[in-house]
Design a protein around this motif. Sequence first.
Motif, short mmCIF file in Angstrom:
data_model
loop_
_atom_site.label_atom_id
_atom_site.label_comp_id
_atom_site.label_asym_id
_atom_site.label_seq_id
_atom_site.Cartn_x
_atom_site.Cartn_y
_atom_site.Cartn_z
N ARG A 265 0.82 -1.15 -0.01
CA ARG A 265 -0.01 0.00 0.13
C ARG A 265 0.79 1.21 -0.03
N LEU A 266 1.98 1.25 0.81
CA LEU A 266 2.84 2.42 0.80
C LEU A 266 3.49 2.68 -0.67
N SER A 267 4.08 1.50 -1.14
CA SER A 267 4.73 1.60 -2.46
C SER A 267 3.94 2.16 -3.59
N THR A 268 2.54 1.64 -3.46
CA THR A 268 1.44 1.99 -4.66
C THR A 268 0.99 3.43 -4.46
N THR A 269 0.99 3.84 -3.25
CA THR A 269 0.59 5.27 -2.88
C THR A 269 1.71 6.11 -3.48
N LEU A 270 3.06 5.89 -3.22
CA LEU A 270 4.06 6.51 -3.76
C LEU A 270 3.86 6.68 -5.34
N TRP A 271 3.89 5.22 -5.87
CA TRP A 271 3.61 5.20 -7.43
C TRP A 271 2.46 6.06 -7.77
N SER A 272 1.35 5.94 -7.24
CA SER A 272 0.18 6.82 -7.64
C SER A 272 0.46 8.32 -7.63
N SER A 273 1.13 8.85 -6.59
CA SER A 273 1.63 10.13 -6.46
C SER A 273 2.56 10.80 -7.52
N LEU A 274 3.30 9.72 -8.21
CA LEU A 274 4.44 10.10 -9.20
C LEU A 274 3.73 9.80 -10.47
N SER A 289 -10.59 9.06 -10.34
CA SER A 289 -10.12 9.55 -9.07
C SER A 289 -10.18 8.55 -8.03
N ARG A 290 -11.19 7.70 -8.09
CA ARG A 290 -11.62 6.74 -7.20
C ARG A 290 -10.81 5.56 -7.71
N LEU A 291 -10.25 5.44 -8.75
CA LEU A 291 -9.49 4.12 -9.17
C LEU A 291 -7.94 4.35 -8.88
N ALA A 292 -7.33 5.31 -8.29
CA ALA A 292 -5.88 5.44 -8.32
C ALA A 292 -5.76 4.50 -7.32
N GLY A 293 -4.19 4.30 -7.17
CA GLY A 293 -3.56 3.21 -6.40
C GLY A 293 -3.54 1.83 -7.25
N GLY A 294 -2.79 0.76 -6.45
CA GLY A 294 -2.51 -0.33 -7.20
C GLY A 294 -1.48 0.12 -8.29
N VAL A 295 -0.94 -1.16 -8.87
CA VAL A 295 0.14 -0.87 -9.87
C VAL A 295 -0.37 -1.13 -11.12
N PRO A 296 -0.23 -0.22 -12.00
CA PRO A 296 -0.79 -0.58 -13.41
C PRO A 296 -0.03 -1.58 -14.09
N VAL A 297 -0.94 -2.73 -14.81
CA VAL A 297 -0.51 -3.69 -15.63
C VAL A 297 -1.03 -3.65 -17.18
N TYR A 298 -0.47 -3.97 -18.05
CA TYR A 298 -0.89 -3.87 -19.44
C TYR A 298 -1.04 -5.38 -20.12
N ARG A 299 -2.15 -5.45 -20.89
CA ARG A 299 -2.36 -6.80 -21.46
C ARG A 299 -1.40 -6.54 -23.08
N GLY A 300 -0.14 -6.97 -23.01
CA GLY A 300 0.59 -6.95 -24.52
C GLY A 300 1.76 -5.91 -24.25
N TYR A 301 2.62 -6.05 -25.00
CA TYR A 301 3.93 -5.20 -24.62
C TYR A 301 3.58 -3.84 -25.47
N SER A 302 2.91 -3.83 -26.46
CA SER A 302 2.75 -2.36 -27.17
C SER A 302 1.98 -1.55 -26.25
N PHE A 303 0.99 -2.12 -25.56
CA PHE A 303 0.27 -1.14 -24.50
C PHE A 303 1.12 -0.73 -23.68
N ALA A 304 2.04 -1.64 -23.12
CA ALA A 304 2.76 -1.20 -21.89
C ALA A 304 3.83 0.10 -22.68
N VAL A 305 4.47 -0.18 -23.91
CA VAL A 305 5.09 0.90 -24.61
C VAL A 305 4.35 2.36 -24.65
#
Length: 775
Positions: A265-274, A289-305
């Motif tokens: 929770r601490l790391s994702t809060t920091l990540w969300s603030s960045l 604004s209600r979905l902030a937090g967590g760690v984003p993940v992407y389905r497929g390399y191109s979407f991560a890019v």
Amino acid sequence: MSTASSPTAATSSSSKPASVATPSQPPSYRVRWLHAATGLDLHTAPVQGSSSVVWAAFSSKESDRLEAAYQLLPLSAPSRQPAPRRRPKQRSGSRSSFLRPKSSQSSLRSAFSATPADKIVHGNAATEAEQEQREREEERKCGPGEGVPVGLDGLFEVDVARMELYPAFWTLPPSQPRPTVMRCTWMYTPDKPCEPDLAEELEEAYVSIRPWEESYPAELAAATSVGQAALDKLRVPVTTLGSNGTVLFEDAHSARVFSGSLPSRLSTTLWSSLSGSFRASSSTTASSSRLAGGVPVYRGYSFAVSHSSSPQPPSNPQQPRSRRGSAASASGNGGRPRKSSTSVVASAIDTTTGEAEVLVEGGEELGEEEDPSAREVDDLVLIVHGIGQQLASSWEAFNFTYAVNLLRAGAVKQSTANPALSSVVREHTTQYLPVQWRASIGLGDEDKDEDEEEGGRFTVEDITPGGIPLIRDLENKVLLDIPLYMSRHKEKMVKAVCKEANRIYRLWVDRHPEFPQTGRVHIIAHSLGAALSTDILSVQPTHVPAALPPPGDPIEETRFLFDTSRLFLLGSPLGVFLHLESKGIVPRRGRERTTEDEEAVEGEGRYGCLAADCLYNIFYTLDPVAFLLNPTVSASFAHSRPPKNLPDLTPGFHTPRPLPAPEPSEPSTNGGLLGGLLGGGEARPKLGRRVTSGLELSWEGDTAERRMGGTKAERRLDALNPHGNLDFAISHTGLGSEYMAALTAHAEYWADERLAAFILTELYATEEDRRRIGI
């Protein structure tokens, strides 16, 4: 809705349109393969391993080939075994019971079957015949030469069955493990893929929730407006992240994962603030604004890019290095333009050719990168080592691969940073490969003599007394190679060089089928390797056919399967062996510089008459192993033809300027811009010279005039290389003791950029280039 190319379609040679998702079928996407970021680097010294792995992407075409090979693997292959984990327990609430009527859902297995690249076949679904096939193919492995070629010029291979990356043309030092590769479906960032078990669980949750459906954005917005309890019903447990791990899908291509632990929770809060609150879309802006937090993940390399412009997560250990590392891995020269990515993100975005990979948010299109393994190479340089490679088994720093990489790095630096050399190399490309012949033979392991008593066999270790271990190790693993060459083991050593060089050449041609018709092969032979190469080229036919034997035939052990254009000898003791055999160097009739030369001989089988177009004997003046070759052509004439100082074309010492060509009626000299450094400078009659025009060679002047000019020794030397001199000396430039320098001179050729520049000059310089830069 954004769509992605099917992984299956991506591996085909033709471009296919992206598939369209249906309510029961998830959108397909292109699987991307990644490798440890330093896996394709050509190191010039041993490197320390690291517990953390930074990942970099293969090019899209390489990735497609890897995926195609992966799909052909049997289900029993190690890389296709699912990671052991607990099956996720479905929450009581589900999307099907929230804000919409229940509808029939496809089973998880059928949904995966609809996505070919991520198809999973569980053991209990396999037929008895499939089980038997798995058992029969259990031991299938990809060995060297059988993997998928990757990297610059296909120098590396990937074993997709074991997820390993390794060099194809040389062996890794024993202390270095094979770098790993990963088949990536879900990713945090372009250089940080999700672990395979997590990616598998995310895909299962993805199929269960079906966020690709048109109704999902409205459901997500409604759940956000209702409150956390409603959002929790859209979350799916992810046991890989712990007992409280969940995933919440944002749309068809992205999600956020939550582990529920305090550190998380601490790391994702920091990540969300960045990184800011979660990316808004046209249908979910109000709920972002209600979905902030967590760690984003992407389905497929191109979407991560496409989302990589935001800051990297704190867990990313470092920025990814270039896929090919330093300039040492780029090319043997700075020739034709080619892709030189500085990061995995740049390698995916900065593309101008090829079919489109996927369509991403906002209509941005990611194209195909260049395929580094498909680069056209003009010249292949095989480098034969000399004494001492047994020492590499105890001291990794002595591994010959590092020496070759060091020479390649010097060639790259000089051809790109040196304007004089760049004007000579132009767009030509070169590759350097080591011939590690010593590692393939075990001298002293032969059967005992017929009259030898049982138990009387002994080895070098048996007869080595005590003493200083380092000195004895040097003696047995370095100096012993010389008496072995002069013993009954010589034939075995010669065959080992032939076999390894031919193995490399056959593999090279397999990856570059047009090379025998368009390219040339050269040899650099160091130390004892010079004597071994001379043994082979003395009995080599004047020309060999370009067509190679069928792949299943044994590798030739008595001659090279290629014609040798230029032979560079470094620190060579060849002069001593020619003296012992009472032979000399003579040009071979029928080669490019001796087509009609009456001083050349039909010398196939004559020691010292080499099947090569040009010969160069390069040595440090303090190298105690090196000997001259000019006297082996003519002892009396050699007194008036001393060794030339190796031309120094490195920046800071040489500035090219146009030089007028000498008039035909005037005597030519060895002068010019570097005349003082080249040695000699004396006038001598102008001979008809063999000159290069690109890769082709032609006569200058009348053939009869050439035969009439100069002495017999001059004509022979002129037929052996364009300088009329075989010996090129590199002077000691250090400030320390010459005695100390002499101890290390024999091993210092590879780091000398003057040598790298000279070799490239001799490969590509035209006669006009030689006059212009004064060599």
